[in-house]
Scaffold this active site. Structure first.
Site, PDB file in Angstrom:
ATOM      1  N   THR A 103       0.887  -1.171  -0.012  1.00 46.95           N
ATOM      2  CA  THR A 103       0.017  -0.079   0.158  1.00 46.95           C
ATOM      3  C   THR A 103       0.939   1.303   0.069  1.00 46.95           C
ATOM      4  OG1 THR A 103      -1.592  -1.051   0.946  1.00 46.95           O
ATOM      5  CG2 THR A 103      -1.628   1.239   1.476  1.00 46.95           C
ATOM      6  N   TYR A 146      -8.154   0.219  -2.889  1.00 45.25           N
ATOM      7  CA  TYR A 146      -7.192   0.917  -3.971  1.00 45.25           C
ATOM      8  C   TYR A 146      -6.596  -0.285  -4.648  1.00 45.25           C
ATOM      9  CZ  TYR A 146      -4.809   0.068   0.389  1.00 45.25           C
ATOM     10  OH  TYR A 146      -4.200  -0.805   1.434  1.00 45.25           O
ATOM     11  N   SER A 202       1.352  -7.614  -0.698  1.00 47.05           N
ATOM     12  CA  SER A 202       2.108  -8.602   0.258  1.00 47.05           C
ATOM     13  C   SER A 202       1.509 -10.108   0.218  1.00 47.05           C
ATOM     14  CB  SER A 202       2.637  -7.838   1.192  1.00 47.05           C
ATOM     15  OG  SER A 202       1.707  -7.847   2.157  1.00 47.05           O
ATOM     16  N   THR A 246       1.650  -4.284   4.186  1.00 48.13           N
ATOM     17  CA  THR A 246       1.732  -4.551   5.458  1.00 48.13           C
ATOM     18  C   THR A 246       0.931  -5.893   5.990  1.00 48.13           C
ATOM     19  OG1 THR A 246      -0.772  -3.460   5.662  1.00 48.13           O
ATOM     20  CG2 THR A 246       1.253  -2.068   6.217  1.00 48.13           C
ATOM     21  N   ASP A 247       0.243  -6.665   4.974  1.00 48.59           N
ATOM     22  CA  ASP A 247      -0.650  -7.695   5.348  1.00 48.59           C
ATOM     23  C   ASP A 247       0.461  -8.719   5.710  1.00 48.59           C
ATOM     24  OD1 ASP A 247      -2.710  -6.531   4.629  1.00 48.59           O
ATOM     25  OD2 ASP A 247      -2.967  -7.508   2.781  1.00 48.59           O
ATOM     26  N   LYS A 268       0.153  -7.824  12.773  1.00 47.27           N
ATOM     27  CA  LYS A 268      -0.732  -6.562  12.304  1.00 47.27           C
ATOM     28  C   LYS A 268      -2.115  -7.151  12.909  1.00 47.27           C
ATOM     29  CE  LYS A 268      -2.957  -4.872   8.051  1.00 47.27           C
ATOM     30  NZ  LYS A 268      -2.929  -4.733   6.672  1.00 47.27           N
ATOM     31  N   GLU A 283      -1.368 -28.701  27.314  1.00 42.93           N
ATOM     32  CA  GLU A 283      -2.610 -29.065  26.730  1.00 42.93           C
ATOM     33  C   GLU A 283      -2.554 -30.274  26.070  1.00 42.93           C
ATOM     34  OE1 GLU A 283      -5.938 -28.146  27.413  1.00 42.93           O
ATOM     35  OE2 GLU A 283      -4.881 -26.790  29.024  1.00 42.93           O
TER      36      GLU A 283
HETATM   37  C1  SIN Z   1      -0.990  -2.821   2.715  1.00 48.73           C
HETATM   38  O1  SIN Z   1       0.151  -2.682   2.344  1.00 48.73           O
HETATM   39  O2  SIN Z   1      -1.376  -2.305   3.843  1.00 48.73           O
HETATM   40  C2  SIN Z   1      -1.887  -3.962   2.142  1.00 48.73           C
HETATM   41  C3  SIN Z   1      -1.609  -4.664   0.975  1.00 48.73           C
HETATM   42  C4  SIN Z   1      -0.189  -5.346   0.978  1.00 48.73           C
HETATM   43  O3  SIN Z   1       0.026  -5.986   1.943  1.00 48.73           O
HETATM   44  O4  SIN Z   1       0.495  -5.244   0.007  1.00 48.73           O
END
Ligand code: SIN
Length: 366
Positions: free
Chosen positions: A49, A63, A96, A129-130, A202, A323
């Site tokens: 992103t 997006y 990602s 971020t993913d 995340k 467990e």
């Molecule tokens: C992001 O970057 O926040 C979402 C898309 C990605 O992980 O490439």
């Protein structure tokens, strides 16, 4: 002239806030050669992103990720020139969620090559971020340098009003250029916070404060153009690990099976049939396994598949022999690693051994 060109770029990219804040800085830096006094930081771009574009300035979901190239990312933050001599390299360009083991190997090798050079002081990796937390932990285990490596992303695309990419990139470069980050393992810098690659995850689908380290906390802040550390990672990383990318051509197949009410052994059997060498069980509570799934896991273990009990809850240590009787079952427990990070350590562990005692040692060490 350069400022006019940059204004055009910022309009094109929708990064005018960054431009206005940085115009003065650019005026100072304009025409300047690389400073011998500033550290040299390489920005490796991989997509996400932070390099995304939306249809309008208010498009913050829906997006397209991975559109803007590294040079445009750097040009959009002229303040970078004040903290480091930066140069960019586009290693690949993906959203990602499409990350692969092979892309990790490519990135890890490039990071090691660059950090071995005397004229590179630190690296910033722009990333979606993913799966950023996974790449951060993979690199934490395979980078062979104490120089700073900082992963950064953004929750809003570059075209969005109040895009978080420019300030995150500035903070990441400042951190990568800092002496304070040396020897701290692979770090993550978003939302003015510094986090450990091993522990951060995340936790929110869309807010800017999505990266958190449940219970253990983040390491410090980025504020006033510098890094403020309050803690340091204690688990072994980078130079202290036994994983050597020069000896790894590919990573073995390791998959994750999710625990839930009414679960069955079907996914476990399917993955073993598909050739999985390891299975991470994302169990309920303290890594508990449903009674109908357990026979699938024990059968898989008899076939040589390594079973790691992790948990879907998001924090805490999996108690060995808690467990489940792990000694008797010959299972491994994931310590505090969440399932997606446990998968990475197990893949790397399997490049060295298939002994469960040795693998358990690694989970207690890294
Ligand atoms: C992001 O970057 O926040 C979402 C898309 C990605 O992980 O490439």
């Amino acid at each position: 002239m350069q400022i006019i060109k940059s204004l055009h770029r910022c309009l094109t990219l929708g990064l005018c806030a960054a431009f206005v804040a940085g115009a003065a800085a650019q005026g100072v830096a304009e025409g300047a050669q690389a400073s011998t006094k500033l550290p040299n930081v390489v920005i490796l771009a991989t997509g996400g992103t932070i390099a995304g574009t939306g249809a309008t300035s208010t498009t913050t979901v829906g997006y397209t990720a991975a559109k803007v190239g590294v040079e445009r990312l750097i040009e959009a933050v002229p303040e970078l020139k004040k903290v480091a001599n930066v140069r960019g390299e586009q290693v690949f360009q993906v959203a990602s969620e499409n990350m692969t083991n092979d892309l990790w190997l490519k990135l890890g090798r490039r990071v090691n090559e660059l950090l071995a050079q005397g004229d590179v002081d630190g690296i910033v990796i722009t990333h979606g971020t993913d799966t950023l937390e996974e790449t951060a932990y993979f690199l934490d285990l395979v980078v062979k340098s104490s120089k700073p490596v900082v992963l950064v992303g953004a929750m809003r695309p570059s075209t969005a009003i109040s895009a978080d990419g420019p300030v995150n990139l500035y903070n990441a470069a400042t951190l990568a250029a800092s002496k304070a980050a040396v020897g701290k393992g692979v770090l993550v810098a978003l939302n003015d916070q510094i986090s450990a690659g091993r522990d951060v995850t995340k936790m929110n689908t869309s807010t800017a404060d999505t990266f958190r380290t449940p219970d253990l906390g983040f390491l410090g802040y980025m504020q006033d153009n510098r890094a403020h550390f309050y803690r340091a990672p204690t688990r072994k990383h980078t130079l202290e690990t036994e994983f050597d990318l020069a000896k790894i051509d590919s990573l073995p197949r390791v998959d994750i099976v999710y625990g839930y009410a009414n679960a069955s052994r079907v996914p476990v059997d399917a993955l073993v049939g598909a050739g999985a060498k390891g299975i991470i069980h994302a169990g309920v509570g303290d890594g508990s396994v449903h009674k109908d799934v357990m026979p699938g896991l024990t059968d898989a273990r008899k076939k040589g598949v390594i079973i790691v009990r992790s948990a879907r809850v998001g924090s805490g240590i999996i108690a060995r022999n808690g467990e489940a009787n792990d000694d008797e079952l010959d299972f491994v427990v994931s310590d505090t690693l969440n399932p997606q990070k446990a998968r990475i350590l197990l893949m790397l562990a399997l490049t060295r051994t298939s002994g469960t005692k040795d693998i358990q040692r690694m989970f207690s060490t890294y």
